[in-house]
Motif scaffolding. Structure first.
Motif, short mmCIF file in Angstrom:
data_model
loop_
_atom_site.label_atom_id
_atom_site.label_comp_id
_atom_site.label_asym_id
_atom_site.label_seq_id
_atom_site.Cartn_x
_atom_site.Cartn_y
_atom_site.Cartn_z
N ALA A 109 2.08 -3.27 34.19
CA ALA A 109 0.88 -3.01 35.06
C ALA A 109 -0.18 -4.07 34.94
O ALA A 109 0.20 -5.17 34.25
CB ALA A 109 0.31 -1.77 34.72
N ASP A 110 -1.23 -4.07 36.05
CA ASP A 110 -2.17 -5.10 36.05
C ASP A 110 -3.56 -4.81 35.13
O ASP A 110 -3.36 -3.92 34.20
CB ASP A 110 -2.64 -5.38 37.54
N GLU A 111 -4.47 -5.47 35.34
CA GLU A 111 -5.72 -5.57 34.48
C GLU A 111 -6.35 -4.28 34.64
O GLU A 111 -7.15 -3.73 33.86
CB GLU A 111 -6.78 -6.50 34.80
N TYR A 160 3.41 1.74 25.28
CA TYR A 160 4.11 2.05 26.48
C TYR A 160 3.71 1.32 27.83
O TYR A 160 4.25 1.69 28.77
CB TYR A 160 4.32 3.37 26.71
N LEU A 161 2.60 0.83 27.77
CA LEU A 161 2.12 0.27 29.12
C LEU A 161 1.48 -1.20 28.81
O LEU A 161 0.21 -1.34 28.27
CB LEU A 161 1.06 1.09 29.47
N MET A 162 2.15 -2.03 29.19
CA MET A 162 1.68 -3.74 28.89
C MET A 162 0.91 -4.22 30.24
O MET A 162 1.32 -4.00 31.53
CB MET A 162 2.98 -4.55 29.00
N LYS A 163 -0.11 -4.95 29.85
CA LYS A 163 -1.01 -5.47 30.95
C LYS A 163 -1.20 -6.85 30.61
O LYS A 163 -1.15 -7.27 29.35
CB LYS A 163 -2.06 -4.80 31.20
N PRO A 164 -1.71 -7.69 31.33
CA PRO A 164 -1.96 -9.26 30.94
C PRO A 164 -2.95 -9.29 29.91
O PRO A 164 -3.78 -8.65 29.72
CB PRO A 164 -2.39 -9.73 32.42
N ARG A 176 5.13 -14.18 32.71
CA ARG A 176 6.31 -13.41 32.76
C ARG A 176 6.29 -11.70 33.06
O ARG A 176 6.83 -11.28 33.55
CB ARG A 176 6.94 -13.47 31.19
N LEU A 177 5.15 -11.32 32.51
CA LEU A 177 4.66 -10.09 33.20
C LEU A 177 4.36 -9.77 34.55
O LEU A 177 4.91 -8.77 35.16
CB LEU A 177 3.61 -9.67 32.24
N SER A 178 3.74 -10.92 35.09
CA SER A 178 3.51 -10.91 36.47
C SER A 178 4.74 -10.90 37.42
O SER A 178 4.79 -10.18 38.48
CB SER A 178 2.51 -12.02 36.64
N ARG A 179 5.59 -11.78 36.87
CA ARG A 179 6.93 -11.65 37.62
C ARG A 179 7.70 -10.54 37.65
O ARG A 179 8.37 -9.90 38.74
CB ARG A 179 7.76 -12.75 36.76
N ALA A 180 7.72 -9.65 36.47
CA ALA A 180 8.37 -8.42 36.57
C ALA A 180 7.39 -7.43 37.34
O ALA A 180 7.90 -6.55 38.17
CB ALA A 180 8.38 -8.00 35.20
N ARG A 181 5.94 -7.56 37.22
CA ARG A 181 5.20 -6.50 38.10
C ARG A 181 5.07 -6.82 39.35
O ARG A 181 4.63 -5.83 40.11
CB ARG A 181 3.71 -6.86 37.51
N ARG A 182 5.71 -8.15 40.18
CA ARG A 182 5.47 -8.28 41.50
C ARG A 182 6.49 -7.47 42.04
O ARG A 182 6.00 -7.03 43.37
CB ARG A 182 6.07 -9.55 41.49
N VAL A 183 7.40 -6.75 41.66
CA VAL A 183 8.22 -5.54 42.38
C VAL A 183 7.40 -4.54 42.83
O VAL A 183 7.86 -4.16 44.03
CB VAL A 183 9.45 -5.18 41.66
N VAL A 184 6.27 -4.12 42.23
CA VAL A 184 5.70 -2.88 42.73
C VAL A 184 4.93 -3.43 43.95
O VAL A 184 4.65 -2.81 44.97
CB VAL A 184 4.74 -2.36 41.77
N GLU A 185 4.01 -4.77 43.73
CA GLU A 185 3.46 -5.21 44.98
C GLU A 185 4.27 -5.33 46.18
O GLU A 185 4.05 -5.11 47.15
CB GLU A 185 2.88 -6.41 44.59
N ASN A 186 5.53 -5.71 46.18
CA ASN A 186 6.62 -5.76 47.08
C ASN A 186 7.01 -4.29 47.70
O ASN A 186 6.98 -4.29 48.90
CB ASN A 186 7.66 -6.63 46.48
#
Length: 313
Positions: free
Chosen positions: A163-165, A172-176, A192-202
């Motif tokens: 997830a984001d900030e 169980y919930l990783m953020k930057p 690396r986290l942003s790359r995985a999290r980008r799927v929800v933005e898309n």
């Protein structure tokens, strides 16, 4: 029915179909509710067994090189007409009246969990804290598998959601990592986290681009009916993503070029749904910080690094 998903007003639909506005105003939400009820059990199903969660994690590892990841989480505003007498309850930081769509997606842009209806003034972290997913994760009733070794390592790591900030840091919930001027290892972790999290933005971008009613102010004061419309959009997104992927997803998502640069998907040509606001504070436990630090170290190791992570901020 699909014309309303395009964002046209009930007045416009009444001219096209030669029906009264009051009739259309009634049957559109009712039809949306029926669509969601028919599709939800097959197409909007949150994993409830260890095997199903592991299958989601396999997708994130193979698609986005993030191990033990079971979903990407975010929240967006859906603009509405405020219910009578609601005052500033639905008034958000962008000076619109809205409800929040909170969703978790898998590595293939499908919604695994959807919560809609919380007032727009509540932050992402606040919405998450009040939803059934957070309660299930906190009380360990979701059948998420026990911590598993990271690939190529004997180091155990919990399964987690990215997830984001706006969200609290949990095991169980990783953020930057917060702030600027981070050391190289933490910048790599954030990439690396942003790359995985980008799927929800898309996923949100595709949803709003295909169902353009979400880019408008939904002209219904009954929030329950608005929720029916939003849930139907999410269910149809998953249905079309699964049953008619090539047509539905054509050029819509972000892609990575030969030099690993991001090539913007077509959904970015449309106005983005508004991000929910940040909370004032998100306290993290020592165990959650340690989990993030261990992942950070793993991404810098020979077995956890990927060639394209270097030099990314």
């Amino acid at each position: 029915m699909f014309v309303s998903f395009a964002g046209e007003s009930f007045q416009s639909l009444s001219y096209q179909f030669r029906m009264g506005v009051s009739t259309i105003r009634q049957f559109v939400p009712e039809t949306c509710q029926a669509i969601y009820q028919v599709l939800k059990d097959k197409y909007v199903k949150c994993p409830d067994t260890a095997l199903e969660w592991q299958q989601v994690a396999t997708g994130f590892l193979s698609q986005w090189n993030f191990p033990n990841c079971i979903g990407a989480l975010d929240g967006k505003h859906i603009n509405i007409r405020p219910p009578p007498g609601s005052g500033s309850t639905f008034y958000n930081y962008k000076h619109h009246f809205s409800i929040v769509l909170m969703a978790m997606v898998d590595s293939y842009y499908r919604f695994l969990y959807v919560d809609v209806g919380c007032q727009g003034r509540v932050s992402d972290g606040g919405v998450f804290a009040g939803c059934t997913l957070a309660d299930a994760l906190e009380n360990r009733t979701t059948n998420i598998p026990d911590p598993a070794p990271l690939p190529g390592s004997d180091q155990l790591s919990p399964y987690c959601i990215v997830a984001d900030e706006a969200f609290p840091l949990k095991e169980y919930l990783m953020k930057p990592y917060p702030h600027r001027g981070l050391p190289p290892a933490q910048r790599v972790f954030n990439y690396r986290l942003s790359r995985a999290r980008r799927v929800v933005e898309n996923a949100f971008g595709i949803l709003a681009s295909r169902f353009r009613v979400l880019q408008t102010t939904i002209n219904i004061q009954d929030t329950a009916k608005v929720e029916n419309i939003v849930l139907a959009c999410c269910a149809l997104h998953n249905f079309l993503r699964t049953e008619s992927c090539e047509v539905y997803m054509a050029d819509m998502v972000d892609r990575e070029g030969p030099d690993d640069a991001i090539l913007a998907g077509r959904w970015r040509e449309d106005p983005a749904l508004q991000q929910a606001s940040l909370p004032r504070a998100t306290n993290a436990t020592t165990r959650a910080k340690l989990t993030r630090d261990n992942l950070c170290q793993y991404f810098m190791s020979d077995c956890g690094a990927v060639p394209f992570q270097w030099g990314k901020d």
